[in-house]
Design an enzyme around this catalytic site. Structure first.
Site, PDB file in Angstrom:
ATOM      1  N   GLY A  41       0.773  -1.236   0.000  1.00 44.34           N
ATOM      2  CA  GLY A  41       0.000   0.000   0.000  1.00 44.34           C
ATOM      3  C   GLY A  41       0.800   1.279   0.000  1.00 44.34           C
ATOM      4  N   ASP A  99      -4.413  -6.169  -5.918  1.00 46.49           N
ATOM      5  CA  ASP A  99      -3.209  -6.978  -5.733  1.00 46.49           C
ATOM      6  C   ASP A  99      -3.632  -8.400  -5.405  1.00 46.49           C
ATOM      7  OD1 ASP A  99       0.004  -6.076  -4.992  1.00 46.49           O
ATOM      8  OD2 ASP A  99      -0.624  -8.121  -4.566  1.00 46.49           O
ATOM      9  N   LYS A 125       6.353   0.260 -13.471  1.00 47.00           N
ATOM     10  CA  LYS A 125       7.681  -0.285 -13.173  1.00 47.00           C
ATOM     11  C   LYS A 125       8.007  -1.360 -14.204  1.00 47.00           C
ATOM     12  CE  LYS A 125       8.229  -3.080  -9.589  1.00 47.00           C
ATOM     13  NZ  LYS A 125       8.372  -3.433  -8.144  1.00 47.00           N
TER      14      LYS A 125
END
Length: 209
Positions: free
Chosen positions: A63, A83, A164
């Site tokens: 988080g 997630d 990412k």
């Protein structure tokens, strides 16, 4: 012998992790993870988040990114996070636990987003790393392609994408794909990202119509 090597590698990782200044700062500040500092540095340079925005956070647990974005978008903003791992609640974050690669989970996520488009899609997703680039890089590229697919589904014109990516096979092609969809694309390596890591962050702004 292999177990001994893994044990030594794990010990080195733990030692590096707990001596990391960003890990220590995160613990002192009560932050979810050191990733908070990566996003803060990106926000200082690229100004992705503004009050009232709706943001999708992929690979959200534990988080750190959601925790940071809440401070930027305020009470009028909204975060939809997902997630495969559990995540403790954060005020202002609508969290869905499930595997993003699963069609049913993706459908549930899209339902939470609703008809309105979002202003930012961000992904900190990463596969479980084996330590073998020939295995890890393709797994990572699959996840970032899924994240880009989410952009196509829910990102508003002019919106931003932060992802990412681990540099390796497929990186240049992925970068070209992003450049075809956004007006401005930058590659960032935040100070809080470990120097030896292959990870970089692609910041894409101005989604084309």
């Amino acid at each position: 012998m292999a177990n001994k090597k893994r044990s030594a590698s794990s010990s080195r990782w733990l030692q590096e992790h707990f001596s990391d200044k960003y890990v220590q700062q995160a613990q002192k500040k009560g932050l979810r993870s050191r990733a908070w500092f990566k996003l803060d540095e990106i926000q200082q340079s690229d100004k992705l988040f503004k009050p009232g925005m709706t943001v999708v956070d992929l690979g959200a647990a534990p988080g750190g990114w959601s925790q940071y974005v809440v401070t930027q978008i305020g009470g009028s903003g909204r975060i939809i996070a997902c997630d495969i791992l559990p995540m403790d609640p954060i005020v202002g974050v609508d969290f869905l636990q499930g595997d993003f690669r699963d069609e049913l989970v993706l459908k549930a996520l899209l339902e939470r987003v609703g008809e309105s488009k979002v202003q930012v899609v961000m992904s900190d997703m990463a596969p479980n790393m084996s330590g073998t680039p020939a295995v890890d890089i393709p797994r990572s590229m699959y996840l970032v392609e899924l994240a880009l697919g989410m952009c196509r589904d829910v990102l508003a014109p002019g919106g931003s994408f932060l992802v990412k990516v681990f540099q390796g096979d497929g990186f240049d092609e992925y970068l070209r794909e992003i450049r075809s969809l956004f007006t401005k694309v930058k590659i960032r390596k935040p100070d809080a990202s470990r120097a030896r890591s292959r990870e970089v962050y692609i910041v894409a702004t101005g989604r084309k119509l």
